[in-house]
Design an enzyme around this catalytic site. Structure first.
Site, PDB file in Angstrom:
ATOM      1  N   LEU A  19       0.812  -1.210   0.000  1.00 13.81           N
ATOM      2  CA  LEU A  19       0.000   0.000   0.000  1.00 13.81           C
ATOM      3  C   LEU A  19       0.847   1.262   0.000  1.00 13.81           C
ATOM      4  O   LEU A  19       0.494   2.266  -0.615  1.00 13.81           O
ATOM      5  CB  LEU A  19      -0.918   0.023   1.233  1.00 13.81           C
ATOM      6  CG  LEU A  19      -1.960  -1.100   1.336  1.00 13.81           C
ATOM      7  CD1 LEU A  19      -2.664  -1.025   2.683  1.00 13.81           C
ATOM      8  CD2 LEU A  19      -2.968  -0.986   0.202  1.00 13.81           C
ATOM      9  N   ARG A  21       5.138   2.939   1.002  1.00 11.75           N
ATOM     10  CA  ARG A  21       6.520   2.723   1.408  1.00 11.75           C
ATOM     11  C   ARG A  21       7.061   4.013   1.990  1.00 11.75           C
ATOM     12  O   ARG A  21       6.830   5.099   1.455  1.00 11.75           O
ATOM     13  CB  ARG A  21       7.383   2.288   0.216  1.00 11.75           C
ATOM     14  CG  ARG A  21       8.856   2.067   0.588  1.00 11.75           C
ATOM     15  CD  ARG A  21       9.697   1.733  -0.638  1.00 11.75           C
ATOM     16  NE  ARG A  21      11.093   1.593  -0.275  1.00 11.75           N
ATOM     17  CZ  ARG A  21      11.674   0.458   0.094  1.00 11.75           C
ATOM     18  NH1 ARG A  21      10.954  -0.641   0.125  1.00 11.75           N
ATOM     19  NH2 ARG A  21      12.953   0.408   0.420  1.00 11.75           N
ATOM     20  N   ALA A  25       9.519   1.950   7.062  1.00 14.38           N
ATOM     21  CA  ALA A  25       8.712   0.736   6.964  1.00 14.38           C
ATOM     22  C   ALA A  25       7.954   0.712   5.649  1.00 14.38           C
ATOM     23  O   ALA A  25       7.834   1.723   4.946  1.00 14.38           O
ATOM     24  CB  ALA A  25       7.740   0.667   8.133  1.00 14.38           C
ATOM     25  N   VAL A  27       4.148  -0.734   4.115  1.00 14.97           N
ATOM     26  CA  VAL A  27       2.816  -1.120   4.568  1.00 14.97           C
ATOM     27  C   VAL A  27       2.156  -1.964   3.486  1.00 14.97           C
ATOM     28  O   VAL A  27       2.166  -1.591   2.309  1.00 14.97           O
ATOM     29  CB  VAL A  27       1.953   0.113   4.878  1.00 14.97           C
ATOM     30  CG1 VAL A  27       0.576  -0.315   5.398  1.00 14.97           C
ATOM     31  CG2 VAL A  27       2.634   0.994   5.904  1.00 14.97           C
ATOM     32  N   ASP A 136       4.846  12.464  16.690  1.00 15.31           N
ATOM     33  CA  ASP A 136       5.000  12.619  15.238  1.00 15.31           C
ATOM     34  C   ASP A 136       3.642  12.908  14.606  1.00 15.31           C
ATOM     35  O   ASP A 136       3.259  12.289  13.614  1.00 15.31           O
ATOM     36  CB  ASP A 136       5.618  11.358  14.634  1.00 15.31           C
ATOM     37  CG  ASP A 136       6.164  11.602  13.220  1.00 15.31           C
ATOM     38  OD1 ASP A 136       6.409  12.774  12.873  1.00 15.31           O
ATOM     39  OD2 ASP A 136       6.319  10.629  12.463  1.00 15.31           O
TER      40      ASP A 136
END
Length: 647
Positions: A19, A21, A25, A27, A136
């Site tokens: 989905l 990047r 990480a 996803v 964050d």
């Protein structure tokens, strides 16, 4: 279509497609085989996965985030490790991030921005009450569901990135987020929940203006501005911004944490006042500050001419000395009276703004106290407690989870303070599902918030697919989220149909054949959740116990059903909405101010996607609708100059 089998993490999470990047990480969209639902799997990139200290913080914070069950927080279901890969399993939100919306649509309507900020504040407040600071908060970490609900994500990774040796120049920890840093973050100081509120203020600023308050060539340059520079008033970029919302934003962006809202709940309540058309606390505080400054300036201005006039008086003739001496006491008296009047006016203004019955009382800090302790403190402060309870997996029973208003908020004596008190870990009584069909037993257990593990057990006496026994036993209390093992009958000489839902067709057919069954030619159907070419269902279903060589019928996904987007530009809002919904699409309306009398007022100016495009059924079409600006009245003032001629 690839015949390569999907990757499966921990024999449960079947990876389908990527989905997103990021620097830390990736996803993926995945399927939870145990619960047959879509999930999002966030997997650490290799450079972070090999750092033991980071992985430990990541694990610890993922577990903390898993306890944050709130409508405005993306749920974290699980975490794990496989073949050196560390991952978090999260709720799948089928919608864009706030960052994507702002890039595509620009500034939001003030009311919509306030609604999103209120929901984000709700999620942050819940996390703060559990001792978790996000660190964050940014548009990319706010996801919007198809219905428009805001959900905060990335609690685990954001927290894990913070450690004693963090530095502004550390790779990956600042790039892309310095724009939303609080001043204390930028200086490397310790942070508390009010740091998240500053960051949310930056997000809210960007939502209403289309850009953040500070920009720079480097993250360090931006961080410096957060510490040293005052943000430009958002109304200078968006003149139609309501004063109440601007006051909220500027209060959030105060350099000192003590000058911001004391809690996310206080912010949420003030946003609620704005949306209800009431005066906000931030607006009131700004008015008081302006009045105080104005009073001081007025006194300084009034005092200054007395000195100037006295110094400018020319030397008088001797016969006028007595007259001048008589004027000086009158002037001093006049100034004194004027100062007293100004002070009285300031006091009257303060009383008018704050007038209500009762004396001012500061709400004490109650979170973490027992219910009895909190109620006693409130009664001692002449405040009225109102208590509700809710279960908590992280807060011990009888302790206060949250309070409203927050600590140090000034209220009138006799005011009500709402307390949410933990009732402890939520438990349910385990129902007796023995003798039920497997599907019905699973349905009952899942409805109670329990997980199910199926263990086949051969039986000559009990019908296939029937629950023989369960562990734990029926009627005992168990914690929500516990696993219940069901022993399900497998007929003598029968085999269990493999669960191939979500698998590519070729892989599913191979598994069915290997289990000793035949398969018919597959039928096709649209699916919004199962990828094109993968299995939607089988008949008999996976887990069923049937005779060997039984014919298994397979239904394969053709992907989401596609519909043609109608063209609605030029239509009024009501007709456009009806037209779009009629074909199975949802509508998102974005207002755009147009001049008074403009023919586009009340009509669709543009749409995205454009008419004629094929889109997934159920997806949203954004229409931009003209909203007429308020008519302005211009008053012309004529000044007549009078000339007096002295002969």
């Amino acid at each position: 279509m690839s015949d390569q089998p999907p990757r499966v993490l921990n024999d449960r999470y079947e990876i389908h497609r990527r989905l997103a990047r990021g620097g830390m990480a990736q996803v993926y969209l995945a399927r939870d085989r145990s619960l047959d639902r879509p999930v999002a799997v966030k997997e650490l990139v290799p450079e972070f996965a090999v750092d033991p200290s980071f992985v430990e913080r990541f694990r610890r914070e993922a577990q903390a985030a898993a306890g944050l069950s709130n409508a405005n927080i993306v749920g974290v279901f699980d975490w794990g490790e496989q073949d050196g890969t560390y991952f978090i399993v999260m709720e799948y939100v089928d919608g864009p991030s706030l960052a994507q919306v702002l890039r595509a649509d620009g500034p939001l309507h003030p009311n919509r921005a306030a609604e999103i900020a209120s929901e984000v504040a709700g999620g942050l407040g819940f996390a703060h009450s559990r001792g978790v600071v996000h660190r964050d908060v940014k548009p990319g970490n706010v996801l919007l569901t198809k219905s428009g609900q805001a959900k905060v994500t990335d609690f685990g990774i954001a927290r894990a990135l913070s450690s004693a040796d963090d530095d502004l120049t550390q790779a990956g920890s600042v790039m892309g987020t310095a724009t939303y840093f609080s001043p204390e973050q930028a200086q490397g100081l310790s942070v508390d929940p009010r740091s998240d509120l500053y960051s949310l203020g930056v997000v809210l600023y960007e939502m209403v203006t289309g850009r953040p308050p500070f920009a720079g060539d480097t993250p360090l340059a931006i961080a410096y501005k957060h510490v040293q520079d005052q943000p430009p008033s958002p109304s200078t970029l968006m003149p139609t911004l309501p004063p109440g919302l601007e006051a909220i934003i500027m209060k959030l962006l105060q350099k000192k944490p003590d000058d911001r809202y004391a809690s996310a709940e206080d912010l949420r309540m003030d946003l609620g006042r704005f949306l209800a058309g009431e005066q906000t606390i931030a607006e009131r505080d700004a008015a008081l500050a302006a009045a105080a400054l104005g009073g001081a300036a007025a006194m300084a201005t009034t005092m200054q001419p007395a000195t100037t006039v006295g110094a400018a008086v020319p030397a008088a003739e001797p016969e006028d000395d007595q007259e001048e001496e008589e004027k000086k006491p009158k002037t001093a008296l006049f100034i004194g009276i004027l100062v007293v009047l100004l002070l009285a006016l300031g006091g009257l203004l303060f009383w008018f703004v704050n007038s209500s019955s009762g004396a001012d009382v500061a709400v004490p800090s109650l979170i973490g106290l027992t219910r009895a302790e909190a109620e006693t403190q409130l009664k001692d402060a002449d405040l009225v407690p109102k208590v509700t309870t809710e279960p908590s997996a992280t807060i011990a029973a009888d302790l206060v989870i949250s309070q409203d208003p927050g600590k140090d908020v000034t209220v009138k004596s006799g005011s009500t303070v709402k307390l949410v008190v933990s009732s402890g870990i939520e438990t349910v009584e385990l129902p007796d599902v023995t003798g039920l069909a497997q599907a019905e037993a699973e349905k009952q257990l899942i409805a109670k918030g329990l997980l199910v593990k199926i263990t086949p057990q051969e039986s000559a006496d009990i019908a296939s697919g029937t629950v023989i026994s369960q562990n734990p036993a029926a009627l005992v209390p168990v914690a929500v989220g516990s696993v219940v093992e069901l022993f399900v009958s497998k007929g003598v000489g029968e085999e269990l149909v493999p669960d191939v839902v979500g698998q590519p067709l070729a892989q599913a057919q191979a598994a069915i054949q290997a289990a000793g069954f035949r398969f018919a030619n597959p039928t096709q159907a649209a699916s919004a959740t199962v990828p094109n070419g993968s299995v939607i269902s089988t008949d008999p279903a996976g887990g069923a116990s049937v005779a060997a060589n039984t014919l298994i019928r397979i239904v394969v996904s053709t992907g989401p059903e596609q519909v043609k987007v109608p063209t609605v530009v030029g239509q009024n809002e009501a007709d456009a909405t009806t037209t779009i919904k009629f074909v199975g699409l949802s509508v998102r309306v974005v207002p755009q101010t147009v001049p008074a009398g403009d023919p586009n007022a009340g009509r669709v100016i543009s749409q995205d996607p454009a008419g004629g495009k094929m889109e997934d059924k159920g997806s949203a079409v954004t229409i931009t609708v003209g909203v007429a600006a308020a008519a302005t009245t211009t008053t012309t003032s004529t000044t007549v100059a009078t000339t007096t001629t002295t002969p």
